[in-house]
Design a protein around this motif. Structure first.
Motif, PDB file in Angstrom:
ATOM      1  N   GLU A  40      32.884  43.575  43.973  1.00 26.59           N
ATOM      2  CA  GLU A  40      33.814  42.713  44.774  1.00 26.59           C
ATOM      3  C   GLU A  40      34.277  42.215  42.728  1.00 26.59           C
ATOM      4  O   GLU A  40      35.043  41.643  42.897  1.00 26.59           O
ATOM      5  N   MET A  41      33.402  42.183  41.871  1.00 23.94           N
ATOM      6  CA  MET A  41      33.926  42.369  40.616  1.00 23.94           C
ATOM      7  C   MET A  41      34.888  42.872  40.313  1.00 23.94           C
ATOM      8  O   MET A  41      35.969  41.889  39.298  1.00 23.94           O
TER       9      MET A  41
ATOM     10  N   GLU B 101      38.069  40.725  41.663  1.00 24.58           N
ATOM     11  CA  GLU B 101      38.400  38.935  41.914  1.00 24.58           C
ATOM     12  C   GLU B 101      38.132  39.669  39.894  1.00 24.58           C
ATOM     13  O   GLU B 101      39.266  38.808  39.663  1.00 24.58           O
ATOM     14  N   LYS B 102      38.047  40.609  39.359  1.00 27.08           N
ATOM     15  CA  LYS B 102      38.525  41.078  37.117  1.00 27.08           C
ATOM     16  C   LYS B 102      40.301  41.380  38.082  1.00 27.08           C
ATOM     17  O   LYS B 102      40.934  41.048  36.933  1.00 27.08           O
TER      18      LYS B 102
ATOM     19  N   GLU C  45      42.341  40.706  39.619  1.00 27.39           N
ATOM     20  CA  GLU C  45      43.367  39.344  39.726  1.00 27.39           C
ATOM     21  C   GLU C  45      43.804  39.060  38.205  1.00 27.39           C
ATOM     22  O   GLU C  45      45.138  38.347  37.747  1.00 27.39           O
TER      23      GLU C  45
ATOM     24  N   THR D 150      42.994  48.821  44.615  1.00 26.78           N
ATOM     25  CA  THR D 150      41.968  47.645  45.909  1.00 26.78           C
ATOM     26  C   THR D 150      41.335  47.691  47.018  1.00 26.78           C
ATOM     27  O   THR D 150      40.506  47.266  46.915  1.00 26.78           O
TER      28      THR D 150
END
Length: 239
Positions: free
Chosen positions: A31-32, A35-36, A38, A46
């Motif tokens: 998840e991290m 998110e990063k 992006e 992904t």
């Protein structure tokens, strides 16, 4: 199938069993990462299933050629988004790991992951392989150096072997046909103090993706002149 179940099926192929806490750490890491990703380029992969296979399971495949239950000091050189170092640390907590990358933004992300996953005995450092390879605090201080970095084996050898203790190992993760690379790297491996110990070719679980782990044993001290100055190992590989 939920996220954990999908991962467990792939882990079974490697005979790896993880606790609920470890599975949660992997999912949080994913998840991290997404998110990063992006706001900065960490990975072109992904989709969850693809990250599981091409990043997490690929990283953990190290167990095919190395006993990860040993308490050893490991350097992950050119770690990028943390592969293979962070998956190895989550799955095998006794490993002591240093992640090295040349881009400070990636190192900041890795330190954030380490903190939020509450991982112990793992650090991320920013710098060039050629510079740390001359530093007495890092040179010949590791039992194992691993790298999934995209560089030719002759270049990676010059980056990695100086960090490894005599009787330690450098393991390179490779994809595709590596026969030419192997031939071209023989001189570099010998000069830097290594010898090829094992080559393991396999397909990632539940896929046709071919991988090769090249295990190089360090049998003598690396000459002081290596690694050469920044840029030379990639521009003028030992041939």
């Amino acid at each position: 199938m939920d996220r954990k179940a999908a991962f467990i099926l792939l882990l079974n192929e490697l005979n790896i069993t993880l606790s609920e806490k470890q599975l949660d750490q992997f999912i949080k890491y994913y998840e991290m990462l997404i998110e990063k990703n992006e706001v900065m380029n960490l990975t072109a992969i992904t989709e969850y299933d693809e990250v599981l296979q091409k990043h997490f399971i690929d990283s953990l495949s190290l167990i095919k050629v190395y006993d990860t239950n040993k308490v050893v000091k490991v350097l992950d050189l050119g770690t990028g988004a943390g592969f293979p170092g962070i998956p190895l640390k989550i799955a095998f907590p006794s490993l002591e790991i240093v992640l090295l990358d040349s881009l400070n933004k990636r190192v900041n992300f890795l330190n954030d992951v380490i903190r939020k996953l509450e991982l112990q005995n793992i650090t991320a450092i920013h710098g060039r392989a050629e510079e740390y390879g001359k530093d007495k605090n890092y040179r010949e201080q590791f039992d194992l150096c691993v790298s999934r970095a995209v560089a030719k084996l002759s270049t990676l050898t010059e980056y990695c072997i100086p960090y490894v203790k005599v009787q330690g190992y450098f393991i390179s993760f490779k994809a595709g046909n590596i026969q030419t690379e192997l031939e071209e790297s023989k001189k570099a491996i010998d000069i830097l103090g290594g010898c090829i110990d094992k080559i393991d070719k396999f397909k990632l679980p539940d896929s046709d993706m071919e991988r090769t782990l090249i295990k190089i044993k360090k049998i003598k001290t690396t000459p002081n002149s290596y690694p050469r100055s920044a840029g030379k190992p990639s521009k003028e590989p030992i041939m």
